[in-house]
Scaffold this motif. Structure first.
Motif, mmCIF file in Angstrom:
data_model
loop_
_atom_site.group_PDB
_atom_site.id
_atom_site.type_symbol
_atom_site.label_atom_id
_atom_site.label_comp_id
_atom_site.label_asym_id
_atom_site.label_seq_id
_atom_site.Cartn_x
_atom_site.Cartn_y
_atom_site.Cartn_z
ATOM 1 N N ALA A 174 2.483 -3.110 5.751
ATOM 2 C CA ALA A 174 2.770 -2.904 7.173
ATOM 3 C C ALA A 174 1.590 -2.249 7.894
ATOM 4 C CB ALA A 174 4.015 -2.034 7.332
ATOM 5 N N ARG A 175 0.606 -1.783 7.152
ATOM 6 C CA ARG A 175 -0.554 -1.140 7.759
ATOM 7 C C ARG A 175 -1.468 -2.203 8.363
ATOM 8 N NH1 ARG A 175 -2.035 3.097 2.838
ATOM 9 N NH2 ARG A 175 0.061 4.012 2.650
ATOM 10 N N ASP A 176 -1.470 -2.295 9.689
ATOM 11 C CA ASP A 176 -2.168 -3.404 10.345
ATOM 12 C C ASP A 176 -3.414 -2.985 11.114
ATOM 13 O OD1 ASP A 176 -0.927 -2.003 12.336
ATOM 14 O OD2 ASP A 176 0.140 -3.717 13.207
ATOM 15 N N LEU A 190 0.813 -1.214 0.000
ATOM 16 C CA LEU A 190 0.000 0.000 0.000
ATOM 17 C C LEU A 190 0.849 1.268 0.000
ATOM 18 C CD1 LEU A 190 -2.932 -0.917 2.424
ATOM 19 C CD2 LEU A 190 -2.854 -1.054 -0.066
ATOM 20 N N GLY A 191 1.920 1.292 0.805
ATOM 21 C CA GLY A 191 2.757 2.476 0.911
ATOM 22 C C GLY A 191 3.760 2.547 -0.220
ATOM 23 N N LEU A 192 3.351 3.148 -1.348
ATOM 24 C CA LEU A 192 4.181 3.176 -2.550
ATOM 25 C C LEU A 192 4.513 4.609 -2.957
ATOM 26 C CD1 LEU A 192 2.107 0.604 -4.606
ATOM 27 C CD2 LEU A 192 4.343 0.171 -3.566
ATOM 28 N N PRO A 193 5.643 4.786 -3.630
ATOM 29 C CA PRO A 193 5.965 6.112 -4.158
ATOM 30 C C PRO A 193 4.988 6.503 -5.269
ATOM 31 C CG PRO A 193 7.901 4.669 -4.140
ATOM 32 C CD PRO A 193 6.710 3.809 -3.879
ATOM 33 N N ASP A 205 -7.655 -10.598 -0.382
ATOM 34 C CA ASP A 205 -7.035 -11.046 0.867
ATOM 35 C C ASP A 205 -6.136 -9.930 1.365
ATOM 36 O OD1 ASP A 205 -6.367 -12.594 3.017
ATOM 37 O OD2 ASP A 205 -5.485 -14.233 1.861
ATOM 38 N N TYR A 206 -5.759 -10.001 2.645
ATOM 39 C CA TYR A 206 -4.987 -8.936 3.281
ATOM 40 C C TYR A 206 -4.026 -9.565 4.273
ATOM 41 C CZ TYR A 206 -4.369 -4.153 5.188
ATOM 42 O OH TYR A 206 -3.862 -2.920 5.564
ATOM 43 N N ARG A 242 -7.538 -2.661 7.032
ATOM 44 C CA ARG A 242 -7.987 -3.951 6.504
ATOM 45 C C ARG A 242 -9.363 -3.826 5.847
ATOM 46 N NH1 ARG A 242 -5.590 -8.710 8.675
ATOM 47 N NH2 ARG A 242 -3.928 -8.284 10.183
ATOM 48 N N VAL A 243 -10.272 -3.195 6.578
ATOM 49 C CA VAL A 243 -11.636 -3.062 6.064
ATOM 50 C C VAL A 243 -11.635 -2.246 4.776
ATOM 51 C CG1 VAL A 243 -13.896 -2.047 6.521
ATOM 52 C CG2 VAL A 243 -12.731 -3.351 8.305
#
Length: 224
Positions: free
Chosen positions: A80-82, A52-55, A97-98, A87-88
């Protein structure tokens, strides 16, 4: 099976690419959201592993754009986003999936296999039509248990047809799948490889039928 791994950590991306390749997957790596979005617009993948955390373009936006194009390719978010809200949100945007980092490699591979099974049915690294079996992990083709020697491009065309056995596969879709492996082919070249495969497969009880204006259909011969 063609996987797109979207991950901006080069160490993690390289490690996952090597491990997944050993399991028989053809892995394309995207290190930015923009590159991932472009790749998903132009190529065919069987599954996407998405950070998710992309440039330059967040992974959620990549996913939103993908689903807005009505693409059904399965997406596994690996991030890393937990938080529960993360998630939702990811699942509501269309992820299948997550998983959160750090993670166990065995669990990641198991979830990838589960998503592929869900998409392609009882997929267990082997695709079968009649007496023909394609072993995707070892990239081998077996006919009645005996190995059938095919060129890499013949294998790629056959894999594309077997993954959609019983359904019509267009020339464009075959070309896009092969382009993932840096094997760009035009319509004429695909016709040549289909012709070669026909001659090899028909004596084995499997035929490639041309559906005029649509593409090709792999099926068991009626007299097999």
């Amino acid at each position: 099976m063609n996987l797109l791994l979207v991950e901006d950590d080069p160490v993690l991306a390289d490690g996952l690419t090597q491990i997944l390749a050993q399991s028989g997957y053809a892995v394309t790596t995207a290190t930015t959201g923009g590159y991932a979005d472009s790749a998903l617009r132009t190529q065919i993948y069987d599954l996407v592993v998405l950070d998710l955390g992309l440039p330059d373009l967040d992974g959620r936006e990549v996913l939103r754009k993908l689903r807005a194009r009505k693409s059904q390719v399965p997406v596994l978010i690996l991030t890393a986003r937990d938080g529960i809200d993360d998630r939702v949100n990811g699942l509501e945007l269309g992820a299948d999936d997550y998983m959160t980092k750090p993670f166990e490699l065995k669990e990641l591979e198991a979830r990838i296999r589960a998503l592929i099974r869900r998409t392609y049915g009882a997929y267990d690294d082997r695709l079968t039509v009649g007496s023909l079996t394609l072993d995707t992990q070892n990239r081998r083709v077996l006919a009645d248990g005996e190995e059938l020697a095919l060129s890499p491009r013949e294998y790629g065309v056959l894999e594309a047809l077997l993954l959609q056995a019983g359904r019509v596969v267009s020339k464009d879709r075959i070309a896009q799948r092969l382009a993932v492996r840096s094997e760009e082919l035009g319509d004429n070249a695909i016709e040549v490889y289909v012709h070669r495969l026909r001659r090899r497969l028909e004596p084995l009880g499997t035929r490639i039928r041309t559906v005029r204006g649509l593409g090709y259909l792999l099926e068991k011969s009626r007299d097999a």
